[in-house]
Design an enzyme around this catalytic site. Structure first.
Site, PDB file in Angstrom:
ATOM      1  N   HIS A   1      -4.512   1.713   7.406  1.00 43.03           N
ATOM      2  CA  HIS A   1      -3.135   2.220   7.500  1.00 43.03           C
ATOM      3  C   HIS A   1      -2.918   3.345   6.472  1.00 43.03           C
ATOM      4  O   HIS A   1      -2.352   4.393   6.801  1.00 43.03           O
ATOM      5  CB  HIS A   1      -2.177   1.043   7.259  1.00 43.03           C
ATOM      6  CG  HIS A   1      -0.720   1.390   7.240  1.00 43.03           C
ATOM      7  ND1 HIS A   1       0.185   0.855   8.137  1.00 43.03           N
ATOM      8  CD2 HIS A   1       0.007   2.201   6.418  1.00 43.03           C
ATOM      9  CE1 HIS A   1       1.393   1.342   7.861  1.00 43.03           C
ATOM     10  NE2 HIS A   1       1.312   2.154   6.820  1.00 43.03           N
ATOM     11  N   GLU A   2      -3.411   3.132   5.241  1.00 46.10           N
ATOM     12  CA  GLU A   2      -3.191   4.131   4.179  1.00 46.10           C
ATOM     13  C   GLU A   2      -4.047   5.381   4.405  1.00 46.10           C
ATOM     14  O   GLU A   2      -3.590   6.502   4.156  1.00 46.10           O
ATOM     15  CB  GLU A   2      -3.469   3.542   2.793  1.00 46.10           C
ATOM     16  CG  GLU A   2      -2.610   2.339   2.407  1.00 46.10           C
ATOM     17  CD  GLU A   2      -1.117   2.518   2.665  1.00 46.10           C
ATOM     18  OE1 GLU A   2      -0.623   3.656   2.573  1.00 46.10           O
ATOM     19  OE2 GLU A   2      -0.461   1.514   2.977  1.00 46.10           O
TER      20      GLU A   2
ATOM     21  N   GLN B   1       3.407   9.787   0.934  1.00 43.26           N
ATOM     22  CA  GLN B   1       4.676   9.051   0.973  1.00 43.26           C
ATOM     23  C   GLN B   1       5.552   9.318  -0.246  1.00 43.26           C
ATOM     24  O   GLN B   1       6.716   8.901  -0.260  1.00 43.26           O
ATOM     25  CB  GLN B   1       4.417   7.551   1.112  1.00 43.26           C
ATOM     26  CG  GLN B   1       3.823   7.179   2.460  1.00 43.26           C
ATOM     27  CD  GLN B   1       3.548   5.694   2.539  1.00 43.26           C
ATOM     28  OE1 GLN B   1       2.523   5.225   2.077  1.00 43.26           O
ATOM     29  NE2 GLN B   1       4.472   4.947   3.118  1.00 43.26           N
TER      30      GLN B   1
ATOM     31  N   GLY C   1       0.841  -1.193   0.000  1.00 46.64           N
ATOM     32  CA  GLY C   1       0.000   0.000   0.000  1.00 46.64           C
ATOM     33  C   GLY C   1       0.871   1.236   0.000  1.00 46.64           C
ATOM     34  O   GLY C   1       2.019   1.198   0.450  1.00 46.64           O
TER      35      GLY C   1
ATOM     36  N   CYS D   1       5.825  -0.327   7.218  1.00 50.19           N
ATOM     37  CA  CYS D   1       5.523   0.846   6.398  1.00 50.19           C
ATOM     38  C   CYS D   1       6.738   1.185   5.546  1.00 50.19           C
ATOM     39  O   CYS D   1       7.864   1.157   6.049  1.00 50.19           O
ATOM     40  CB  CYS D   1       5.181   2.018   7.320  1.00 50.19           C
ATOM     41  SG  CYS D   1       4.777   3.528   6.440  1.00 50.19           S
ATOM     42  N   LEU D   2       6.513   1.525   4.269  1.00 48.96           N
ATOM     43  CA  LEU D   2       7.637   1.859   3.391  1.00 48.96           C
ATOM     44  C   LEU D   2       8.365   3.115   3.866  1.00 48.96           C
ATOM     45  O   LEU D   2       9.521   3.319   3.526  1.00 48.96           O
ATOM     46  CB  LEU D   2       7.144   2.050   1.951  1.00 48.96           C
ATOM     47  CG  LEU D   2       6.639   0.789   1.249  1.00 48.96           C
ATOM     48  CD1 LEU D   2       6.142   1.130  -0.153  1.00 48.96           C
ATOM     49  CD2 LEU D   2       7.723  -0.286   1.177  1.00 48.96           C
TER      50      LEU D   2
ATOM     51  N   HIS E   1      -2.377   7.605   6.778  1.00 49.14           N
ATOM     52  CA  HIS E   1      -1.323   8.420   6.145  1.00 49.14           C
ATOM     53  C   HIS E   1      -1.903   9.722   5.611  1.00 49.14           C
ATOM     54  O   HIS E   1      -1.291  10.787   5.738  1.00 49.14           O
ATOM     55  CB  HIS E   1      -0.703   7.676   4.951  1.00 49.14           C
ATOM     56  CG  HIS E   1       0.449   6.789   5.302  1.00 49.14           C
ATOM     57  ND1 HIS E   1       1.592   7.254   5.916  1.00 49.14           N
ATOM     58  CD2 HIS E   1       0.651   5.462   5.106  1.00 49.14           C
ATOM     59  CE1 HIS E   1       2.446   6.246   6.081  1.00 49.14           C
ATOM     60  NE2 HIS E   1       1.900   5.145   5.604  1.00 49.14           N
TER      61      HIS E   1
HETATM   62 ZN    ZN Z   1       2.661   3.235   5.651  1.00 43.99          ZN
END
Ligand code: ZN
Length: 171
Positions: free
Chosen positions: A136-137, A51, A46, A94-95, A140
């Protein structure tokens, strides 16, 4: 499509609230495709626009198992309109916080209303890993990281390590 670099925490753009898009036009569709490319390039499931440094309420996901065909999902202006009382605890990563994982408790099921890539309003009933990922997204897009669900002590520890990692990459 162009893969863009992923912004690492801590960074102000990851703490900012993204703005809704007026409509899903060619520009937003191009953004969605770039985000998918960036996500796949980093082996993520995701990615939210914050991000890659863009404060628009756009996210992409693909929670298909690695050995199955890709199932890319693209959402603009996603909104949780219902959530279960029942919660579930899952290990999240998380990236923007590579190599950090933590158990996070969230509603087990959510219903999300969003605009798809054709600017059509859709509704998604999500459970399991998809429910974890979409929550989660959406976090963000509101400037919330998974570590914000942890104690201040744990969060501080992870963010200090991230700061060190970022400094070492700049040298
Ligand atoms: Zn994340």
């Amino acid at each position: 499509m162009t893969a863009r670099p992923i912004v690492l925490a801590p960074d102000p753009v990851l703490k900012a609230k993204a703005k809704p898009v007026d409509r899903v036009d060619d520009g937003v569709r191009a953004l969605m495709n770039d985000m998918l490319e960036s996500m796949y390039a980093s082996q993520g499931v995701g990615l939210a626009a914050n991000q890659i440094g863009i404060l628009q309420r756009v996210l992409v996901m693909d929670v298909a198992p690695k050995d199955e065909a890709p199932q890319p999902m693209k959402m603009a202006n996603p909104e949780i309109i219902a959530k279960s009382e029942e919660t579930a605890v899952n290990q999240e990563g998380c990236l923007s916080l590579p190599d950090f994982y933590a158990d996070i408790e969230r509603p087990a099921r959510v219903t999300v209303r969003y605009l798809d890539e054709n600017n059509e309003q859709k509704t998604l009933d999500a459970d399991g890993w998809l429910a974890v990922c979409v929550q989660h997204e959406i976090d963000h897009l509101d400037g919330v990281l998974f570590v914000d669900h942890l104690s201040a002590l744990k969060r501080g520890m992870i963010l200090r390590k991230m700061q060190k990692l970022k400094r070492s990459q700049q040298d």
